[in-house]
Design a protein around this motif. Structure first.
Motif, PDB file in Angstrom:
ATOM      1  N   CYS A  50       0.721  -1.158  -0.119  1.00 37.87           N
ATOM      2  CA  CYS A  50      -0.114   0.198   0.049  1.00 37.87           C
ATOM      3  C   CYS A  50       0.853   1.445  -0.191  1.00 37.87           C
ATOM      4  CB  CYS A  50      -1.358  -0.163   1.075  1.00 37.87           C
ATOM      5  SG  CYS A  50      -0.115   0.346   2.873  1.00 37.87           S
ATOM      6  N   GLN A  57      -4.206  -2.835   6.582  1.00 33.48           N
ATOM      7  CA  GLN A  57      -5.523  -2.443   6.207  1.00 33.48           C
ATOM      8  C   GLN A  57      -5.731  -1.067   6.997  1.00 33.48           C
ATOM      9  OE1 GLN A  57      -9.511  -3.119   4.401  1.00 33.48           O
ATOM     10  NE2 GLN A  57      -9.454  -0.634   3.592  1.00 33.48           N
ATOM     11  N   THR A  95      -7.132   1.652   1.228  1.00 32.55           N
ATOM     12  CA  THR A  95      -5.946   0.751   1.471  1.00 32.55           C
ATOM     13  C   THR A  95      -6.655  -0.778   0.011  1.00 32.55           C
ATOM     14  OG1 THR A  95      -4.632   1.541   3.143  1.00 32.55           O
ATOM     15  CG2 THR A  95      -4.455  -1.039   2.219  1.00 32.55           C
ATOM     16  N   CYS A 110      -6.746  -4.648   0.059  1.00 34.73           N
ATOM     17  CA  CYS A 110      -6.069  -5.258  -0.172  1.00 34.73           C
ATOM     18  C   CYS A 110      -5.806  -6.226  -1.317  1.00 34.73           C
ATOM     19  CB  CYS A 110      -6.233  -5.786   1.277  1.00 34.73           C
ATOM     20  SG  CYS A 110      -5.921  -4.379   2.582  1.00 34.73           S
TER      21      CYS A 110
END
Length: 175
Positions: free
Chosen positions: A136, A163, A168, A170
Motif C-alpha cells: 500500500c 488495511q 488501502t 488489500c
C-alpha cells in the motif's frame, strides 16, 4: 530466535515510532511488568540507544543510534556506487531520487537525494531507514509494476496486507 532480544528490539522500534514513552506505557503495551520495561530501558541507556528526559521521565531514541546508522552507511558499497546515479537522476528530473529495497514485506528507503528545487512533491517526504508496507505504498506499487507478475503475486500472497486506511487495497487481484 532469542525471545528476550526479539522483545527488546520490538520495544526499540515502538519507541522510535512513538517518539517517546514511559516505562508504564511500554510495560502495558507489551504486556510485561514495569521491572522488565525498566531493565530494558536501563540496558538501552547503557548502550546509548535511548535517553531519559528528566522532566517527563519518558525515554526517546538517542543520538547513539545515529552512530550505528552511520557505520552502516560507511560500510555499504552499494550506497557508494548508487549515490552518483541518484544525484544525476534527481538533477535530471528535479524530483527526489530514492534507492529502495524489499525486505520482509516492506520497502526500505536505503538512500535518497532530494532535488534542489523547493517545490519538489517528494522532497524530504521520508528519510533513509523509513520502512513502508509493500502492498500500500507508492514505492511498493512502482517496484511491483516492474517485477515479473508471478513474483509480485507470490510476495503479495505471503503478506499480511493490513488495511491502513479505507482506501488501502488489500485484494491481491486488484494490486
Amino acid at each position: 530466535m532469542i525471545h528476550s532480544l526479539d522483545r527488546a528490539l520490538t520495544v526499540l522500534e515502538y519507541l522510535a515510532e512513538q517518539k517517546s514513552a514511559g516505562v508504564s506505557e511500554i510495560a502495558e503495551r507489551f504486556g510485561f511488568d514495569k521491572s522488565t520495561a525498566t531493565r530494558f530501558m536501563q540496558t538501552f541507556t547503557a548502550h546509548d540507544l535511548v535517553v531519559k528526559d528528566s522532566l517527563t521521565q519518558k525515554y526517546r531514541m538517542s543520538n547513539g543510534v545515529l552512530k550505528l546508522s552511520y557505520n552502516v552507511i560507511q560500510n555499504n558499497q552499494m550506497l557508494q556506487i548508487a549515490r552518483p546515479h541518484l544525484q544525476e537522476l534527481a538533477r535530471l528530473t528535479q524530483e527526489t531520487a530514492r534507492l529502495c529495497a524489499i525486505s520482509n514485506g516492506c520497502v526500505y528507503i536505503i538512500d535518497q537525494v532530494c532535488a534542489r528545487k523547493e517545490s519538489s512533491s517528494l522532497q524530504k517526504a521520508d528519510v533513509p531507514g523509513t520502512r513502508k508496507p509493500f502492498h500500500c505504498s507508492a514505492i511498493g506499487k512502482i517496484m511491483m509494476a516492474y517485477m515479473p507478475e508471478d513474483e509480485a503475486r507470490a510476495m503479495l500472497e505471503q503478506l499480511d496486507r493490513k488495511q491502513y486506511t479505507e482506501n488501502t487495497i488489500c485484494n491481491v487481484n486488484y494490486l
